[in-house]
Design a protein around this motif. Structure first.
Motif, mmCIF file in Angstrom:
data_model
loop_
_atom_site.group_PDB
_atom_site.id
_atom_site.type_symbol
_atom_site.label_atom_id
_atom_site.label_comp_id
_atom_site.label_asym_id
_atom_site.label_seq_id
_atom_site.Cartn_x
_atom_site.Cartn_y
_atom_site.Cartn_z
ATOM 1 N N SER A 16 33.450 19.290 27.793
ATOM 2 C CA SER A 16 33.197 20.687 27.465
ATOM 3 C C SER A 16 33.206 20.944 25.967
ATOM 4 C CB SER A 16 34.263 21.573 28.120
ATOM 5 O OG SER A 16 35.564 21.165 27.713
ATOM 6 N N GLY A 17 33.073 19.911 25.164
ATOM 7 C CA GLY A 17 33.077 20.089 23.717
ATOM 8 C C GLY A 17 32.598 18.847 23.009
ATOM 9 N N PHE A 18 33.267 18.513 21.894
ATOM 10 C CA PHE A 18 32.871 17.360 21.103
ATOM 11 C C PHE A 18 34.099 16.791 20.396
ATOM 12 C CE2 PHE A 18 32.267 21.219 18.639
ATOM 13 C CZ PHE A 18 32.864 20.936 17.421
ATOM 14 N N VAL A 19 33.956 15.557 19.926
ATOM 15 C CA VAL A 19 35.022 14.864 19.214
ATOM 16 C C VAL A 19 34.536 14.533 17.810
ATOM 17 C CG1 VAL A 19 36.525 12.833 19.160
ATOM 18 C CG2 VAL A 19 35.960 13.912 21.343
ATOM 19 N N LEU A 20 35.409 14.711 16.843
ATOM 20 C CA LEU A 20 35.144 14.409 15.435
ATOM 21 C C LEU A 20 36.016 13.245 14.996
ATOM 22 C CD1 LEU A 20 34.352 15.079 12.382
ATOM 23 C CD2 LEU A 20 36.296 16.670 12.430
ATOM 24 N N SER A 21 35.455 12.336 14.201
ATOM 25 C CA SER A 21 36.260 11.315 13.531
ATOM 26 C C SER A 21 35.966 11.350 12.040
ATOM 27 C CB SER A 21 35.983 9.921 14.105
ATOM 28 O OG SER A 21 34.682 9.476 13.759
ATOM 29 N N TRP A 22 36.956 11.027 11.237
ATOM 30 C CA TRP A 22 36.758 10.920 9.793
ATOM 31 C C TRP A 22 37.854 10.042 9.198
ATOM 32 C CZ3 TRP A 22 39.625 14.803 11.813
ATOM 33 C CH2 TRP A 22 40.771 15.232 11.124
ATOM 34 N N VAL A 23 37.560 9.515 8.005
ATOM 35 C CA VAL A 23 38.519 8.669 7.293
ATOM 36 C C VAL A 23 39.317 9.543 6.344
ATOM 37 C CG1 VAL A 23 38.825 6.679 5.773
ATOM 38 C CG2 VAL A 23 36.986 6.676 7.484
ATOM 39 N N ASP A 24 40.635 9.369 6.393
ATOM 40 C CA ASP A 24 41.557 10.159 5.589
ATOM 41 C C ASP A 24 42.506 9.207 4.877
ATOM 42 O OD1 ASP A 24 42.815 12.371 4.547
ATOM 43 O OD2 ASP A 24 43.219 13.315 6.478
#
Length: 427
Positions: free
Chosen positions: A337-345
């Protein structure tokens, strides 16, 4: 829920650079046995439409490189297969090969091949498979300008069930090969013209080009592009470049009247004298479109998220993450029902891969982290997919037993994510 012994062993393996206690404190994260061999890099995921994923990567072979793939299901990866291999390929941490699955079921893959002696003189090369990777067509290129300049940073959209749309950065106006500077830099290429953004459609028989358009005559030179198909047609997001070096993101859409004029996604007003090598990511579900991107105005890094409810006509900001610490390298994947975000921190002076789940109202549902990533180029651009059981899967370039190779980890199912297959059609 008590983790199984297999899960505990996998967690310990994945987080080999952190303590066992820290690994066990994390949510369930399982490192999968990677199908990629020693020296591999540049992973990418493509959804098959039944919640299986295709992982692609580059792998060194004698006198060159090979583009390989493996299908991931609930039990793990299948055998590694080769799409193509050859000498003189452009193997890079940021401009990477990939695979796209058309709604009709055909696969399209691309890789990059050097066209001249300059560092950034290379072409996009593509092939098509009608039998899910068992055989591939003769390679073709979506561009035919014939210049020994940069062509890359490809993204895809489905023009129809069997026609693929391709978006790429095109350096035909930069004059890099004629500059005599060796092509070691971007953003000018020895005094030539600007990098352009172009798109073309290729048909379902032999990837013959039937349509090509210039989308923007001046864009940032080495940031990834992002393309999806909304309910009202293709949407493309990319990092632009104004005459005074403002490098914010722009949106173009294909409408009944043709491609729209570029419109700024958000007024970050980030002025930077060189390409940050940090492009956007985008997903679409009907009229709903989500975009994530990295920005750093006034020296303050952050990842931004925006959502459109009308097929990319208007985007509303919904979140800002990693203020002061984000390194970017974002990716997005549709999830229930949505979306997933990934990022480098960054955390504790080391690299961290963060993941966050959102609903389509922009509300954050959960957040997770994977420690032990290299904060620099060595980890490449981590890539994200949603596998069977609605479990987020991430791949990155890491080390195992002191040797570089593609690594893959799978999380437990997340909140707000029913096991509902998502059809392919975006990248």
């Amino acid at each position: 829920m008590i983790p199984s012994p297999r899960t505990i062993r996998s967690v310990a393996l994945m987080l080999s650079l952190v303590s066992i206690s820290a690994a066990l404190a994390a949510a369930e994260i399982e490192e999968l046995e990677s199908p990629a061999g020693p020296g591999s890099l540049a992973p990418s995921f493509a959804p098959l439409g039944d919640n299986r994923l295709v992982l692609t990567w580059l792998e060194p072979v004698e006198n060159g490189h090979a583009l390989k793939f493996s299908v991931l299901d609930e039990s793990g990866f299948g055998a590694a297969e080769t799409i193509s291999q050859g000498e003189g390929w452009f193997a890079n941490w940021a401009d990477t090969p990939g695979l796209f699955v058309l709604p009709g079921g055909d696969w399209v893959a691309h890789w990059l091949v050097k066209s001249g002696s300059s560092t950034y003189a290379y072409d996009v090369v593509m092939a098509r498979s009608t039998d899910r990777g068992l055989s591939w067509s003769e390679p073709v290129s979506p561009h035919d300008d014939g210049t020994q300049t940069e062509h890359g940073f490809v993204s895809y959209y489905a023009a129809s069930a069997d026609r693929v749309g391709v978006v790429w950065l095109d350096g035909r106006n930069t004059g890099m090969a004629e500059s005599g500077d060796g092509g070691e830099g971007h953003d000018g290429h020895g005094g030539g013209g600007a990098m352009t953004l172009r798109t073309a459609e290729l048909d379902g028989s032999g990837l013959e080009k039937t349509d090509e358009h210039l989308l923007d005559a001046r864009v940032c030179d080495c940031c990834q592009t992002a393309s999806v198909v909304s309910a009202d047609g293709p949407v493309v997001v990319y990092r632009g470049r104004s005459m005074d070096e403002i490098r914010d993101h722009y949106v173009v859409r294909q409408t009944a009247d043709g491609w729209s004029e570029p419109e700024r996604l958000h007024a970050d007003n980030w002025r930077i004298g060189g390409c940050p090598v940090n492009g956007p990511a985008m997903v679409a579900d009907g009229e709903r479109v989500a975009v994530a991107w990295f920005t750093m105005p006034d020296g303050q890094p952050a990842v931004r998220v925006a959502i459109s409810a009308n097929s990319g006509r208007i985007f509303e900001p919904v979140d800002v993450l990693g203020e002061g610490t984000a390194l970017g390298r974002v990716d997005l994947a549709l999830s229930g029902s949505g979306f997933v975000l990934s990022w480098v921190d960054q955390a504790d002076r080391s690299g961290v891969l963060r993941l966050a789940g959102y609903d389509w109202q922009g509300q954050q549902q959960w957040m997770e982290r994977i420690d032990g990533l290299n904060a620099g180029r060595a980890s490449g651009f981590p890539r994200l997919g949603i596998g069977q059981g609605c479990r987020p899967v991430v791949a990155w370039t890491g080390t195992n037993d002191g040797e570089r190779r593609v690594r893959v980890a799978r999380l437990s199912a997340r909140a707000g994510c029913p096991e509902t297959p998502k059809a392919p059609g975006s990248s």
